[in-house]
Design a protein around this motif. Sequence first.
Motif, PDB file in Angstrom:
ATOM      1  N   TRP A 166       0.860  -1.169   0.000  1.00  0.00           N
ATOM      2  CA  TRP A 166       0.000   0.000   0.000  1.00  0.00           C
ATOM      3  C   TRP A 166       0.901   1.226   0.000  1.00  0.00           C
ATOM      4  N   LEU A 167       0.709   2.103  -0.984  1.00  0.00           N
ATOM      5  CA  LEU A 167       1.412   3.384  -1.024  1.00  0.00           C
ATOM      6  C   LEU A 167       0.371   4.492  -1.077  1.00  0.00           C
ATOM      7  N   SER A 168       0.604   5.556  -0.356  1.00  0.00           N
ATOM      8  CA  SER A 168      -0.325   6.682  -0.384  1.00  0.00           C
ATOM      9  C   SER A 168       0.426   7.981  -0.169  1.00  0.00           C
ATOM     10  N   ASP A 169      -0.285   9.069  -0.473  1.00  0.00           N
ATOM     11  CA  ASP A 169       0.236  10.422  -0.228  1.00  0.00           C
ATOM     12  C   ASP A 169       1.683  10.539  -0.706  1.00  0.00           C
ATOM     13  N   SER A 170       1.870  10.403  -2.001  1.00  0.00           N
ATOM     14  CA  SER A 170       3.223  10.366  -2.562  1.00  0.00           C
ATOM     15  C   SER A 170       3.604  11.674  -3.238  1.00  0.00           C
ATOM     16  N   SER A 171       4.901  11.890  -3.352  1.00  0.00           N
ATOM     17  CA  SER A 171       5.423  13.030  -4.114  1.00  0.00           C
ATOM     18  C   SER A 171       6.709  12.602  -4.808  1.00  0.00           C
ATOM     19  N   LEU A 172       6.953  13.174  -5.977  1.00  0.00           N
ATOM     20  CA  LEU A 172       8.159  12.902  -6.743  1.00  0.00           C
ATOM     21  C   LEU A 172       8.682  14.246  -7.243  1.00  0.00           C
ATOM     22  N   THR A 173       9.975  14.466  -7.034  1.00  0.00           N
ATOM     23  CA  THR A 173      10.623  15.700  -7.509  1.00  0.00           C
ATOM     24  C   THR A 173      11.915  15.320  -8.211  1.00  0.00           C
ATOM     25  N   VAL A 174      12.158  15.952  -9.357  1.00  0.00           N
ATOM     26  CA  VAL A 174      13.391  15.758 -10.118  1.00  0.00           C
ATOM     27  C   VAL A 174      14.088  17.099 -10.205  1.00  0.00           C
ATOM     28  N   TRP A 175      15.372  17.114  -9.868  1.00  0.00           N
ATOM     29  CA  TRP A 175      16.135  18.367  -9.965  1.00  0.00           C
ATOM     30  C   TRP A 175      17.575  18.080 -10.335  1.00  0.00           C
ATOM     31  N   ARG A 176      18.245  19.144 -10.789  1.00  0.00           N
ATOM     32  CA  ARG A 176      19.689  19.062 -11.058  1.00  0.00           C
ATOM     33  C   ARG A 176      20.336  20.357 -10.648  1.00  0.00           C
TER      34      ARG A 176
END
Length: 176
Positions: A166-176
């Motif tokens: 179970w996965l919930s309330d997710s965030s993904l950020t990509v930066w350089r």
Amino acid sequence: MKLTSVFAPSRTVLAGLLGAAALAAAVPAQAEILVTMSRPGNFAGITAGGQLMPLTPAGANQTPAFFVPAGSRFLVSYTAECANDAATTSSWVSLDIRAVNVATGAITVLPPTNVAGSQDAFCTSNGTAGYDGWTTTTVIATGVQLPAGNYRLQVYARTVNGGFGWLSDSSLTVWR
């Protein structure tokens, strides 16, 4: 008679140039955010077969494309609330952060999520049946040594040694 060159800078000018260089060196580097996505809400039913995780409320399972120059590096931060429903403590949810080359379709699993097999645990079961033992976990993957090109990112999740993830309330950020 003292000869001076009109091209020789004065001590005041040199001191000013050195001061400006020191100030420029003291400015911290700024990261450029390439992509940011978040998904509130629950996603249950992750199994050993695995599947792509939704990254938005609408269910998008990959990021928009972004360009990676030759020799460039980028970082990916993925955070989600996680639980594993298994009546054993030897079951876990494993994640792969995958970079998909838009032109070729080639998939590269980014370190540290590229451990052989599925030996990396994002969260583990606490040994009781039912979704409990919740954690909010983050993994920071590194995109290094990829050929120049446009890429999309995906999060692929599966369970190891039984149970349901179970996965919930997710965030993904990509930066350089």
